[in-house]
Write a protein that holds these residues in place. Structure first.
Motif, PDB file in Angstrom:
ATOM      1  N   CYS A  80       0.838  -1.209   0.000  1.00  0.00           N
ATOM      2  CA  CYS A  80       0.000   0.000   0.000  1.00  0.00           C
ATOM      3  C   CYS A  80       0.867   1.250   0.000  1.00  0.00           C
ATOM      4  CB  CYS A  80      -0.920   0.014   1.221  1.00  0.00           C
ATOM      5  SG  CYS A  80      -2.480  -0.846   0.983  1.00  0.00           S
ATOM      6  N   LEU A  81       1.916   1.236   0.804  1.00  0.00           N
ATOM      7  CA  LEU A  81       2.806   2.396   0.866  1.00  0.00           C
ATOM      8  C   LEU A  81       3.469   2.642  -0.487  1.00  0.00           C
ATOM      9  CD1 LEU A  81       4.349   4.679   2.175  1.00  0.00           C
ATOM     10  CD2 LEU A  81       5.956   2.981   3.085  1.00  0.00           C
ATOM     11  N   ILE A  82       3.966   1.600  -1.102  1.00  0.00           N
ATOM     12  CA  ILE A  82       4.633   1.741  -2.399  1.00  0.00           C
ATOM     13  C   ILE A  82       3.658   2.285  -3.446  1.00  0.00           C
ATOM     14  CG2 ILE A  82       5.673   0.459  -4.327  1.00  0.00           C
ATOM     15  CD1 ILE A  82       6.955  -1.357  -2.096  1.00  0.00           C
ATOM     16  N   ARG A  83       2.443   1.752  -3.462  1.00  0.00           N
ATOM     17  CA  ARG A  83       1.442   2.262  -4.412  1.00  0.00           C
ATOM     18  C   ARG A  83       1.152   3.732  -4.137  1.00  0.00           C
ATOM     19  NH1 ARG A  83      -3.259  -2.287  -5.245  1.00  0.00           N
ATOM     20  NH2 ARG A  83      -1.897  -3.959  -5.962  1.00  0.00           N
ATOM     21  N   GLY A  84       1.017   4.070  -2.864  1.00  0.00           N
ATOM     22  CA  GLY A  84       0.760   5.452  -2.497  1.00  0.00           C
ATOM     23  C   GLY A  84       1.880   6.377  -2.921  1.00  0.00           C
ATOM     24  N   LEU A 119      -4.909   7.909   0.282  1.00  0.00           N
ATOM     25  CA  LEU A 119      -5.768   6.793   0.686  1.00  0.00           C
ATOM     26  C   LEU A 119      -4.942   5.522   0.887  1.00  0.00           C
ATOM     27  CD1 LEU A 119      -8.892   7.290  -1.617  1.00  0.00           C
ATOM     28  CD2 LEU A 119      -8.753   7.669   0.856  1.00  0.00           C
ATOM     29  N   TYR A 120      -4.035   5.267  -0.038  1.00  0.00           N
ATOM     30  CA  TYR A 120      -3.179   4.085   0.091  1.00  0.00           C
ATOM     31  C   TYR A 120      -2.266   4.194   1.315  1.00  0.00           C
ATOM     32  CZ  TYR A 120      -4.402   1.687  -4.235  1.00  0.00           C
ATOM     33  OH  TYR A 120      -5.070   0.987  -5.205  1.00  0.00           O
ATOM     34  N   MET A 121      -1.668   5.362   1.495  1.00  0.00           N
ATOM     35  CA  MET A 121      -0.787   5.556   2.650  1.00  0.00           C
ATOM     36  C   MET A 121      -1.567   5.422   3.956  1.00  0.00           C
ATOM     37  SD  MET A 121       1.546   8.751   1.408  1.00  0.00           S
ATOM     38  CE  MET A 121       2.205   8.821  -0.229  1.00  0.00           C
ATOM     39  N   ALA A 122      -2.768   5.975   3.987  1.00  0.00           N
ATOM     40  CA  ALA A 122      -3.596   5.898   5.190  1.00  0.00           C
ATOM     41  C   ALA A 122      -3.979   4.454   5.495  1.00  0.00           C
ATOM     42  CB  ALA A 122      -4.841   6.761   5.032  1.00  0.00           C
ATOM     43  N   GLU A 123      -4.242   3.676   4.471  1.00  0.00           N
ATOM     44  CA  GLU A 123      -4.579   2.261   4.668  1.00  0.00           C
ATOM     45  C   GLU A 123      -3.445   1.540   5.388  1.00  0.00           C
ATOM     46  OE1 GLU A 123      -6.743  -1.336   4.394  1.00  0.00           O
ATOM     47  OE2 GLU A 123      -7.406   0.714   4.066  1.00  0.00           O
ATOM     48  N   PHE A 127       4.582   8.101   8.274  1.00  0.00           N
ATOM     49  CA  PHE A 127       5.576   9.133   7.974  1.00  0.00           C
ATOM     50  C   PHE A 127       5.359   9.694   6.570  1.00  0.00           C
ATOM     51  CE2 PHE A 127       9.692  10.621   6.462  1.00  0.00           C
ATOM     52  CZ  PHE A 127      10.093  11.449   7.501  1.00  0.00           C
ATOM     53  N   SER A 128       5.179   8.816   5.594  1.00  0.00           N
ATOM     54  CA  SER A 128       4.970   9.264   4.212  1.00  0.00           C
ATOM     55  C   SER A 128       3.675  10.052   4.073  1.00  0.00           C
ATOM     56  CB  SER A 128       4.954   8.070   3.257  1.00  0.00           C
ATOM     57  OG  SER A 128       6.245   7.522   3.149  1.00  0.00           O
ATOM     58  N   LEU A 129       2.654   9.636   4.804  1.00  0.00           N
ATOM     59  CA  LEU A 129       1.390  10.357   4.777  1.00  0.00           C
ATOM     60  C   LEU A 129       1.595  11.767   5.336  1.00  0.00           C
ATOM     61  CD1 LEU A 129      -1.610  10.309   4.136  1.00  0.00           C
ATOM     62  CD2 LEU A 129      -1.995   9.224   6.364  1.00  0.00           C
ATOM     63  N   GLY A 130       2.316  11.883   6.433  1.00  0.00           N
ATOM     64  CA  GLY A 130       2.633  13.197   6.977  1.00  0.00           C
ATOM     65  C   GLY A 130       3.414  14.032   5.985  1.00  0.00           C
ATOM     66  N   ARG A 131       4.365  13.412   5.352  1.00  0.00           N
ATOM     67  CA  ARG A 131       5.203  14.126   4.386  1.00  0.00           C
ATOM     68  C   ARG A 131       4.395  14.572   3.174  1.00  0.00           C
ATOM     69  NH1 ARG A 131      11.149  12.444   2.300  1.00  0.00           N
ATOM     70  NH2 ARG A 131      11.603  14.496   1.461  1.00  0.00           N
ATOM     71  N   SER A 132       3.361  13.815   2.823  1.00  0.00           N
ATOM     72  CA  SER A 132       2.539  14.203   1.675  1.00  0.00           C
ATOM     73  C   SER A 132       1.856  15.544   1.915  1.00  0.00           C
ATOM     74  CB  SER A 132       1.504  13.123   1.358  1.00  0.00           C
ATOM     75  OG  SER A 132       0.407  13.156   2.251  1.00  0.00           O
ATOM     76  N   TYR A 133       1.631  15.875   3.169  1.00  0.00           N
ATOM     77  CA  TYR A 133       1.064  17.188   3.509  1.00  0.00           C
ATOM     78  C   TYR A 133       2.164  18.232   3.642  1.00  0.00           C
ATOM     79  CZ  TYR A 133      -3.399  14.915   4.364  1.00  0.00           C
ATOM     80  OH  TYR A 133      -4.565  14.217   4.217  1.00  0.00           O
ATOM     81  N   HIS A 193       0.026  12.619  11.593  1.00  0.00           N
ATOM     82  CA  HIS A 193       0.592  11.407  10.984  1.00  0.00           C
ATOM     83  C   HIS A 193       2.037  11.204  11.430  1.00  0.00           C
ATOM     84  CE1 HIS A 193      -3.083  11.372   8.739  1.00  0.00           C
ATOM     85  NE2 HIS A 193      -2.816  12.576   8.273  1.00  0.00           N
ATOM     86  N   TYR A 194       2.787  12.306  11.541  1.00  0.00           N
ATOM     87  CA  TYR A 194       4.141  12.221  12.092  1.00  0.00           C
ATOM     88  C   TYR A 194       4.089  11.760  13.549  1.00  0.00           C
ATOM     89  CZ  TYR A 194       6.239  14.751   8.134  1.00  0.00           C
ATOM     90  OH  TYR A 194       6.699  15.134   6.889  1.00  0.00           O
TER      91      TYR A 194
END
Length: 104
Positions: A27-31, A49-53, A64-70, A83-84
């Motif tokens: 999921c992380l890689i797809r995100g 959505l993928y990162m959150a999953e 971490f990646s979800l936080g970084r996306s923001y 998220h961080y």
């Protein structure tokens, strides 16, 4: 003869591609690929959505990646902090550093 027709209705945002992954890492890689536009059309919302999953399954790198996306988008940095914080709670030191920097 009786013919039964089953219609599945999905939420509009998920109708084309529901979030299905074999692992949190997948999921992380797809995100990340969706966020960066690597091999697919860039789609920040679907990427999140993928990162959150994966984050919801306690996968710290995904949080971490979800936080970084923001953080990487002007005006949205504050939305990344929860998220961080979650990634930090899950033991990812880099995320703790990001929270500390933001709060300083």
């Amino acid at each position: 003869i009786l013919i039964t027709l089953t219609v599945w209705v999905a939420a509009p945002a998920m109708a084309d591609n529901p979030i299905r992954c074999n692992s949190s890492e997948e999921c992380l890689i797809r995100g990340q690929n969706l966020f960066d536009g690597r091999g697919v059309k860039r789609d920040v919302d679907k990427a999140r959505l993928y990162m959150a999953e994966a984050c919801n399954k306690d996968y710290a790198p995904a949080c971490f990646s979800l936080g970084r996306s923001y953080s990487d988008i002007v005006g949205e940095a504050e939305q990344g902090i929860p998220h961080y914080e979650r990634a930090c709670t899950l033991g990812l030191i880099e995320a703790c550093n990001n929270v500390a920097v933001y709060l300083s």
